[in-house]
Design a protein around this motif. Structure first.
Motif, mmCIF file in Angstrom:
data_model
loop_
_atom_site.group_PDB
_atom_site.id
_atom_site.type_symbol
_atom_site.label_atom_id
_atom_site.label_comp_id
_atom_site.label_asym_id
_atom_site.label_seq_id
_atom_site.Cartn_x
_atom_site.Cartn_y
_atom_site.Cartn_z
ATOM 1 N N GLY A 101 39.534 38.251 41.753
ATOM 2 C CA GLY A 101 39.282 37.276 42.810
ATOM 3 C C GLY A 101 40.242 37.469 43.977
ATOM 4 O O GLY A 101 39.870 37.354 45.141
ATOM 5 N N TYR A 102 41.487 37.788 43.650
ATOM 6 C CA TYR A 102 42.519 38.045 44.670
ATOM 7 C C TYR A 102 42.155 39.274 45.508
ATOM 8 O O TYR A 102 42.214 39.238 46.747
ATOM 9 C CB TYR A 102 43.860 38.235 43.970
ATOM 10 C CG TYR A 102 45.063 38.400 44.862
ATOM 11 C CD1 TYR A 102 45.282 37.583 45.969
ATOM 12 C CD2 TYR A 102 46.026 39.359 44.562
ATOM 13 C CE1 TYR A 102 46.411 37.720 46.757
ATOM 14 C CE2 TYR A 102 47.165 39.500 45.335
ATOM 15 C CZ TYR A 102 47.355 38.683 46.439
ATOM 16 O OH TYR A 102 48.485 38.824 47.213
ATOM 17 N N VAL A 103 41.754 40.362 44.851
ATOM 18 C CA VAL A 103 41.324 41.559 45.583
ATOM 19 C C VAL A 103 40.082 41.243 46.413
ATOM 20 O O VAL A 103 39.990 41.650 47.580
ATOM 21 C CB VAL A 103 41.075 42.733 44.614
ATOM 22 C CG1 VAL A 103 40.346 43.885 45.305
ATOM 23 C CG2 VAL A 103 42.390 43.205 44.011
ATOM 24 N N SER A 104 39.150 40.486 45.854
ATOM 25 C CA SER A 104 37.940 40.099 46.588
ATOM 26 C C SER A 104 38.282 39.331 47.849
ATOM 27 O O SER A 104 37.686 39.554 48.904
ATOM 28 C CB SER A 104 37.037 39.235 45.692
ATOM 29 O OG SER A 104 36.644 39.933 44.545
ATOM 30 N N MET A 105 39.261 38.422 47.750
ATOM 31 C CA MET A 105 39.702 37.662 48.923
ATOM 32 C C MET A 105 40.365 38.593 49.937
ATOM 33 O O MET A 105 40.064 38.555 51.125
ATOM 34 C CB MET A 105 40.676 36.550 48.491
ATOM 35 C CG MET A 105 41.240 35.709 49.617
ATOM 36 S SD MET A 105 42.618 36.415 50.564
ATOM 37 C CE MET A 105 43.862 36.677 49.322
ATOM 38 N N ALA A 106 41.278 39.443 49.475
ATOM 39 C CA ALA A 106 41.987 40.342 50.385
ATOM 40 C C ALA A 106 41.022 41.285 51.098
ATOM 41 O O ALA A 106 41.179 41.564 52.283
ATOM 42 C CB ALA A 106 43.053 41.134 49.631
ATOM 43 N N TRP A 107 40.021 41.748 50.379
ATOM 44 C CA TRP A 107 39.014 42.644 50.958
ATOM 45 C C TRP A 107 37.903 41.875 51.665
ATOM 46 O O TRP A 107 37.009 42.487 52.241
ATOM 47 C CB TRP A 107 38.405 43.520 49.876
ATOM 48 C CG TRP A 107 39.250 44.685 49.436
ATOM 49 C CD1 TRP A 107 40.484 45.049 49.897
ATOM 50 C CD2 TRP A 107 38.896 45.656 48.452
ATOM 51 N NE1 TRP A 107 40.919 46.179 49.256
ATOM 52 C CE2 TRP A 107 39.963 46.585 48.355
ATOM 53 C CE3 TRP A 107 37.786 45.831 47.631
ATOM 54 C CZ2 TRP A 107 39.947 47.664 47.489
ATOM 55 C CZ3 TRP A 107 37.774 46.906 46.756
ATOM 56 C CH2 TRP A 107 38.835 47.820 46.689
ATOM 57 N N GLN A 108 37.911 40.545 51.599
ATOM 58 C CA GLN A 108 36.895 39.693 52.224
ATOM 59 C C GLN A 108 35.483 40.070 51.779
ATOM 60 O O GLN A 108 34.577 40.252 52.606
ATOM 61 C CB GLN A 108 37.023 39.722 53.749
ATOM 62 C CG GLN A 108 38.281 39.062 54.272
ATOM 63 C CD GLN A 108 38.313 37.573 53.979
ATOM 64 O OE1 GLN A 108 37.552 36.816 54.566
ATOM 65 N NE2 GLN A 108 39.168 37.144 53.069
ATOM 66 N N LEU A 109 35.278 40.140 50.469
ATOM 67 C CA LEU A 109 33.974 40.520 49.930
ATOM 68 C C LEU A 109 32.932 39.417 50.052
ATOM 69 O O LEU A 109 31.738 39.687 49.957
ATOM 70 C CB LEU A 109 34.103 40.943 48.460
ATOM 71 C CG LEU A 109 34.975 42.168 48.192
ATOM 72 C CD1 LEU A 109 34.971 42.490 46.695
ATOM 73 C CD2 LEU A 109 34.522 43.365 49.008
ATOM 74 N N GLY A 110 33.375 38.174 50.197
ATOM 75 C CA GLY A 110 32.437 37.069 50.300
ATOM 76 C C GLY A 110 32.012 36.528 48.945
ATOM 77 O O GLY A 110 31.276 35.556 48.866
ATOM 78 N N THR A 111 32.467 37.170 47.883
ATOM 79 C CA THR A 111 32.204 36.741 46.507
ATOM 80 C C THR A 111 33.373 37.196 45.654
ATOM 81 O O THR A 111 34.102 38.111 46.044
ATOM 82 C CB THR A 111 30.882 37.342 45.980
ATOM 83 O OG1 THR A 111 30.579 36.770 44.712
ATOM 84 C CG2 THR A 111 30.951 38.851 45.867
ATOM 85 N N SER A 112 33.547 36.564 44.509
ATOM 86 C CA SER A 112 34.611 36.991 43.597
ATOM 87 C C SER A 112 34.060 38.049 42.645
ATOM 88 O O SER A 112 33.339 37.734 41.700
ATOM 89 C CB SER A 112 35.152 35.799 42.803
ATOM 90 O OG SER A 112 35.929 34.970 43.630
ATOM 91 N N ALA A 113 34.406 39.295 42.907
ATOM 92 C CA ALA A 113 34.024 40.386 42.012
ATOM 93 C C ALA A 113 34.817 40.248 40.713
ATOM 94 O O ALA A 113 35.750 39.446 40.625
ATOM 95 C CB ALA A 113 34.324 41.723 42.673
ATOM 96 N N VAL A 114 34.443 41.016 39.720
ATOM 97 C CA VAL A 114 35.219 41.141 38.490
ATOM 98 C C VAL A 114 35.694 42.590 38.417
ATOM 99 O O VAL A 114 35.186 43.447 39.141
ATOM 100 C CB VAL A 114 34.403 40.733 37.242
ATOM 101 C CG1 VAL A 114 34.123 39.238 37.251
ATOM 102 C CG2 VAL A 114 33.113 41.514 37.144
ATOM 103 N N THR A 115 36.655 42.872 37.546
ATOM 104 C CA THR A 115 37.240 44.214 37.556
ATOM 105 C C THR A 115 36.194 45.317 37.417
ATOM 106 O O THR A 115 36.282 46.341 38.095
ATOM 107 C CB THR A 115 38.319 44.375 36.460
ATOM 108 O OG1 THR A 115 37.758 44.035 35.199
ATOM 109 C CG2 THR A 115 39.525 43.526 36.761
ATOM 110 N N TRP A 116 35.201 45.114 36.581
ATOM 111 C CA TRP A 116 34.213 46.182 36.375
ATOM 112 C C TRP A 116 33.212 46.304 37.529
ATOM 113 O O TRP A 116 32.461 47.273 37.569
ATOM 114 C CB TRP A 116 33.507 46.054 35.030
ATOM 115 C CG TRP A 116 32.717 44.793 34.827
ATOM 116 C CD1 TRP A 116 31.416 44.562 35.168
ATOM 117 C CD2 TRP A 116 33.176 43.583 34.233
ATOM 118 N NE1 TRP A 116 31.039 43.286 34.840
ATOM 119 C CE2 TRP A 116 32.119 42.657 34.249
ATOM 120 C CE3 TRP A 116 34.402 43.176 33.682
ATOM 121 C CZ2 TRP A 116 32.227 41.365 33.750
ATOM 122 C CZ3 TRP A 116 34.503 41.891 33.182
ATOM 123 C CH2 TRP A 116 33.431 41.013 33.220
ATOM 124 N N THR A 117 33.217 45.352 38.481
ATOM 125 C CA THR A 117 32.336 45.497 39.657
ATOM 126 C C THR A 117 33.098 45.927 40.914
ATOM 127 O O THR A 117 32.466 46.205 41.926
ATOM 128 C CB THR A 117 31.549 44.197 39.933
ATOM 129 O OG1 THR A 117 32.456 43.144 40.259
ATOM 130 C CG2 THR A 117 30.677 43.819 38.753
#
Length: 177
Positions: free
Chosen positions: A51-67
Motif C-alpha cells: 500500500g505504501y509503494v502504491s501511494m508513493a507511485w500514485q497507482l490509484g489503488t493499493s496493489a499487493v506484493t504479487w501485483t
C-alpha cells in the motif's frame, strides 16, 4: 471533462517538487509516521508495504506484493535509482532511495513495516533470511530519472475534444531534481 481531469492530474505530477516525486510521496508517511496495518487505510491506501509503494507511485489503488510487477518491470542492481523498489513478490517490498556509499552493499530505503513507516539503511538486497529481493522500476520511469506519463494520462483536452484517443501526451517528461 474526464480528459480535462486526467490532464490536470498529469500536470500535478509534472510539477511535483523536490528530489523525486516518488520519494516526496514516501516522505509524507514519515512525519508523523503512519502505523503499519494490513486492514487500515491512510489517504486511500492500505497501510502495509505494498500500500505504501502504491501511494508513493500514485497507482490509484493499493496493489499487493504479487501485483507490483503489473505496474513495473525488473531492472538490474546497477540501474537502481531513487523511487525504484526491492521486491519479494511473496513477502515484502520497500522503496530504494540511494546507496549509502560506493560499495553498493547498503542502501537507504523507505519501508512500511511494523510498527510504522521508517527510513533507514538496509543491506542489499535485503537482510539475509528474508527470501529473494529483486529490483523493479515503475513503468514509465526512465533511466535518466524522468517520467513518461503513462495511460490514463495520455490524452490532452484537445485530442479528447477531437475524439482522437490515440493522440495526446506521449513523451511528457518529469525531471528529477
Amino acid at each position: 471533462m474526464k480528459a480535462f481531469f486526467a490532464l490536470i492530474s498529469a500536470l500535478l505530477v509534472v510539477f511535483a517538487s523536490g528530489k523525486n516525486w516518488i520519494t516526496n510521496n514516501a516522505d509524507t508517511w514519515l512525519n508523523p509516521p503512519v502505523y503499519y496495518s494490513q486492514s487500515d487505510y491512510h489517504n486511500g491506501y492500505r497501510q502495509d508495504c505494498s500500500g505504501y509503494v502504491s501511494m508513493a507511485w500514485q497507482l490509484g489503488t493499493s496493489a499487493v506484493t504479487w501485483t507490483i510487477p503489473n505496474y513495473s518491470h525488473q531492472i538490474d542492481k546497477s540501474q537502481l535509482q531513487s523511487g525504484d523498489v526491492l521486491l519479494n513478490v511473496d513477502e515484502h517490498v520497500l522503496i530504494f532511495d540511494a546507496w549509502t556509499d560506493g560499495s553498493q552493499t547498503y542502501y537507504y530505503a523507505y519501508e512500511q513495516t511494523p510498527p510504522q513507516t521508517i527510513y533507514h539503511s538496509v543491506q542489499y538486497p535485503y537482510w539475509s533470511g528474508y527470501g529473494t529481493y529483486v529490483p523493479y522500476r515503475l513503468n514509465g520511469m526512465q533511466a535518466d530519472g524522468t517520467f513518461a506519463v503513462p495511460a490514463p494520462f495520455n490524452a490532452t483536452a484537445t485530442a479528447a475534444a477531437a475524439g482522437d484517443k490515440a493522440a495526446g501526451i506521449k513523451n511528457l517528461r518529469i525531471s528529477k531534481n
